[in-house]
Design a protein around this motif. Structure first.
Motif, PDB file in Angstrom:
ATOM      1  N   TRP A   1      -0.160  -1.856   8.398  1.00 58.92           N
ATOM      2  CA  TRP A   1       1.002  -1.148   7.852  1.00 58.92           C
ATOM      3  C   TRP A   1       2.143  -1.361   8.841  1.00 58.92           C
ATOM      4  CZ3 TRP A   1       4.723   2.493   8.772  1.00 58.92           C
ATOM      5  CH2 TRP A   1       5.334   3.085   7.660  1.00 58.92           C
TER       6      TRP A   1
ATOM      7  N   TYR B   1      11.252   3.667  10.698  1.00 54.93           N
ATOM      8  CA  TYR B   1      11.747   5.028  10.526  1.00 54.93           C
ATOM      9  C   TYR B   1      13.097   5.092  11.224  1.00 54.93           C
ATOM     10  CZ  TYR B   1       7.294   6.987   8.900  1.00 54.93           C
ATOM     11  OH  TYR B   1       6.172   7.289   8.165  1.00 54.93           O
TER      12      TYR B   1
ATOM     13  N   LEU C   1      11.670   7.750   6.580  1.00 52.21           N
ATOM     14  CA  LEU C   1      11.051   6.448   6.339  1.00 52.21           C
ATOM     15  C   LEU C   1      12.050   5.489   5.718  1.00 52.21           C
ATOM     16  CD1 LEU C   1       8.489   4.682   6.325  1.00 52.21           C
ATOM     17  CD2 LEU C   1       7.968   5.636   4.065  1.00 52.21           C
TER      18      LEU C   1
ATOM     19  N   GLU D   1       0.315   0.374   2.392  1.00 52.45           N
ATOM     20  CA  GLU D   1       0.061   1.465   1.462  1.00 52.45           C
ATOM     21  C   GLU D   1       1.181   2.499   1.549  1.00 52.45           C
ATOM     22  OE1 GLU D   1      -2.629   1.862  -0.712  1.00 52.45           O
ATOM     23  OE2 GLU D   1      -2.997  -0.229  -0.177  1.00 52.45           O
TER      24      GLU D   1
ATOM     25  N   THR E   1       3.004   6.037   1.929  1.00 53.49           N
ATOM     26  CA  THR E   1       2.664   7.164   2.791  1.00 53.49           C
ATOM     27  C   THR E   1       3.375   8.422   2.320  1.00 53.49           C
ATOM     28  OG1 THR E   1       2.736   8.040   5.052  1.00 53.49           O
ATOM     29  CG2 THR E   1       4.506   6.535   4.444  1.00 53.49           C
ATOM     30  N   ASP E   2       2.731   9.557   2.509  1.00 55.82           N
ATOM     31  CA  ASP E   2       3.361  10.847   2.213  1.00 55.82           C
ATOM     32  C   ASP E   2       4.331  11.239   3.316  1.00 55.82           C
ATOM     33  OD1 ASP E   2       1.847  11.106  -0.091  1.00 55.82           O
ATOM     34  OD2 ASP E   2       0.273  12.266   0.910  1.00 55.82           O
ATOM     35  N   HIS E   3       4.250  10.560   4.456  1.00 53.49           N
ATOM     36  CA  HIS E   3       5.046  10.936   5.628  1.00 53.49           C
ATOM     37  C   HIS E   3       6.401  10.240   5.597  1.00 53.49           C
ATOM     38  CE1 HIS E   3       1.445  12.874   7.008  1.00 53.49           C
ATOM     39  NE2 HIS E   3       0.787  11.737   6.858  1.00 53.49           N
ATOM     40  N   THR E   4       7.251  10.696   4.680  1.00 51.49           N
ATOM     41  CA  THR E   4       8.577  10.094   4.541  1.00 51.49           C
ATOM     42  C   THR E   4       9.590  10.776   5.460  1.00 51.49           C
ATOM     43  OG1 THR E   4       9.054  11.510   2.649  1.00 51.49           O
ATOM     44  CG2 THR E   4       8.147   9.313   2.186  1.00 51.49           C
TER      45      THR E   4
ATOM     46  N   CYS F   1      -2.236   8.961   8.346  1.00 50.76           N
ATOM     47  CA  CYS F   1      -1.704   8.398   7.105  1.00 50.76           C
ATOM     48  C   CYS F   1      -2.841   7.866   6.242  1.00 50.76           C
ATOM     49  CB  CYS F   1      -0.721   7.266   7.411  1.00 50.76           C
ATOM     50  SG  CYS F   1       0.748   7.820   8.252  1.00 50.76           S
ATOM     51  N   SER F   2      -3.892   7.416   6.871  1.00 53.85           N
ATOM     52  CA  SER F   2      -5.033   6.838   6.169  1.00 53.85           C
ATOM     53  C   SER F   2      -6.264   7.005   7.052  1.00 53.85           C
ATOM     54  CB  SER F   2      -4.786   5.352   5.910  1.00 53.85           C
ATOM     55  OG  SER F   2      -5.994   4.695   5.608  1.00 53.85           O
TER      56      SER F   2
ATOM     57  N   GLU G   1      -2.370   2.593  16.612  1.00 54.06           N
ATOM     58  CA  GLU G   1      -0.960   2.600  16.216  1.00 54.06           C
ATOM     59  C   GLU G   1      -0.104   2.190  17.401  1.00 54.06           C
ATOM     60  OE1 GLU G   1       2.213   5.638  14.011  1.00 54.06           O
ATOM     61  OE2 GLU G   1       0.388   6.468  14.875  1.00 54.06           O
TER      62      GLU G   1
ATOM     63  N   ASP H   1       0.540   0.383  12.085  1.00 49.76           N
ATOM     64  CA  ASP H   1      -0.830   0.888  12.078  1.00 49.76           C
ATOM     65  C   ASP H   1      -1.780  -0.295  12.008  1.00 49.76           C
ATOM     66  OD1 ASP H   1       0.115   3.505  11.960  1.00 49.76           O
ATOM     67  OD2 ASP H   1      -0.159   3.678   9.794  1.00 49.76           O
TER      68      ASP H   1
END
Length: 151
Positions: free
Chosen positions: A41, A45, A56, A62, A64-67, A100-101, A107, A125
């Motif tokens: 990944w 950011y 983000l 993939e 990510t919910d972490h925007t 994130c996964s 990382e 990642d």
């Protein structure tokens, strides 16, 4: 592809001023993810206006919910405060890691400076434990220097 060859490719992508900045950054992310086998990944950011948080930007990998990441939270948030590269060989050993996964094992986050100010970062990642070297750090610093030139 060697980092030297990738530097040439990154430079060429970023120099294409007919494409929008986000499109060029997206192509850089896609290139790095495709050409470095342990990069699973790759994303940027950026500081979110005057807020003490990161937003983000373009990425490859993939979704990510972490925007949005508050400064100080997770590896990215820590880099926003420290202004230092952060290499995490084993994310499970980090108390402040934002998962994130379940597949992510390592990382690396390298801050992006424009006119001496930390305005963002590149975040990578890996699903491989402890893959990142000093060569990765130097390469990602180069990428960020080139990105800063078009921002």
């Amino acid at each position: 592809m060697s980092f030297e060859k990738l530097k040439q490719e990154v430079t060429a992508i970023l120099a294409n001023d007919k494409a929008q900045v986000d499109e060029r950054l997206s192509k850089v992310c896609e290139l790095l993810k495709a050409e470095v086998d342990y990069f699973t990944w790759v994303g940027f950011y950026f500081k979110n206006g005057d807020k003490n948080e990161l937003k983000l930007g373009p990425f490859a990998g993939e979704p990510t919910d972490h925007t949005i990441i508050p400064f100080g939270k997770g590896i990215c948030g820590q880099v926003a405060v420290s202004n230092q590269n952060f290499v995490v060989p084993d994310v499970s050993a980090q108390d402040n890691y934002i998962a994130c996964s379940i597949h992510v094992k390592a990382e690396i986050v390298v801050p992006l400076f424009k006119n001496g100010e930390n305005i963002g970062q590149i975040d990578i990642d890996s699903n491989v434990p402890d893959p990142f070297t000093e060569e990765d750090e130097r390469f990602l610093e180069f990428v960020n220097e080139k990105v800063a030139e078009i921002l």
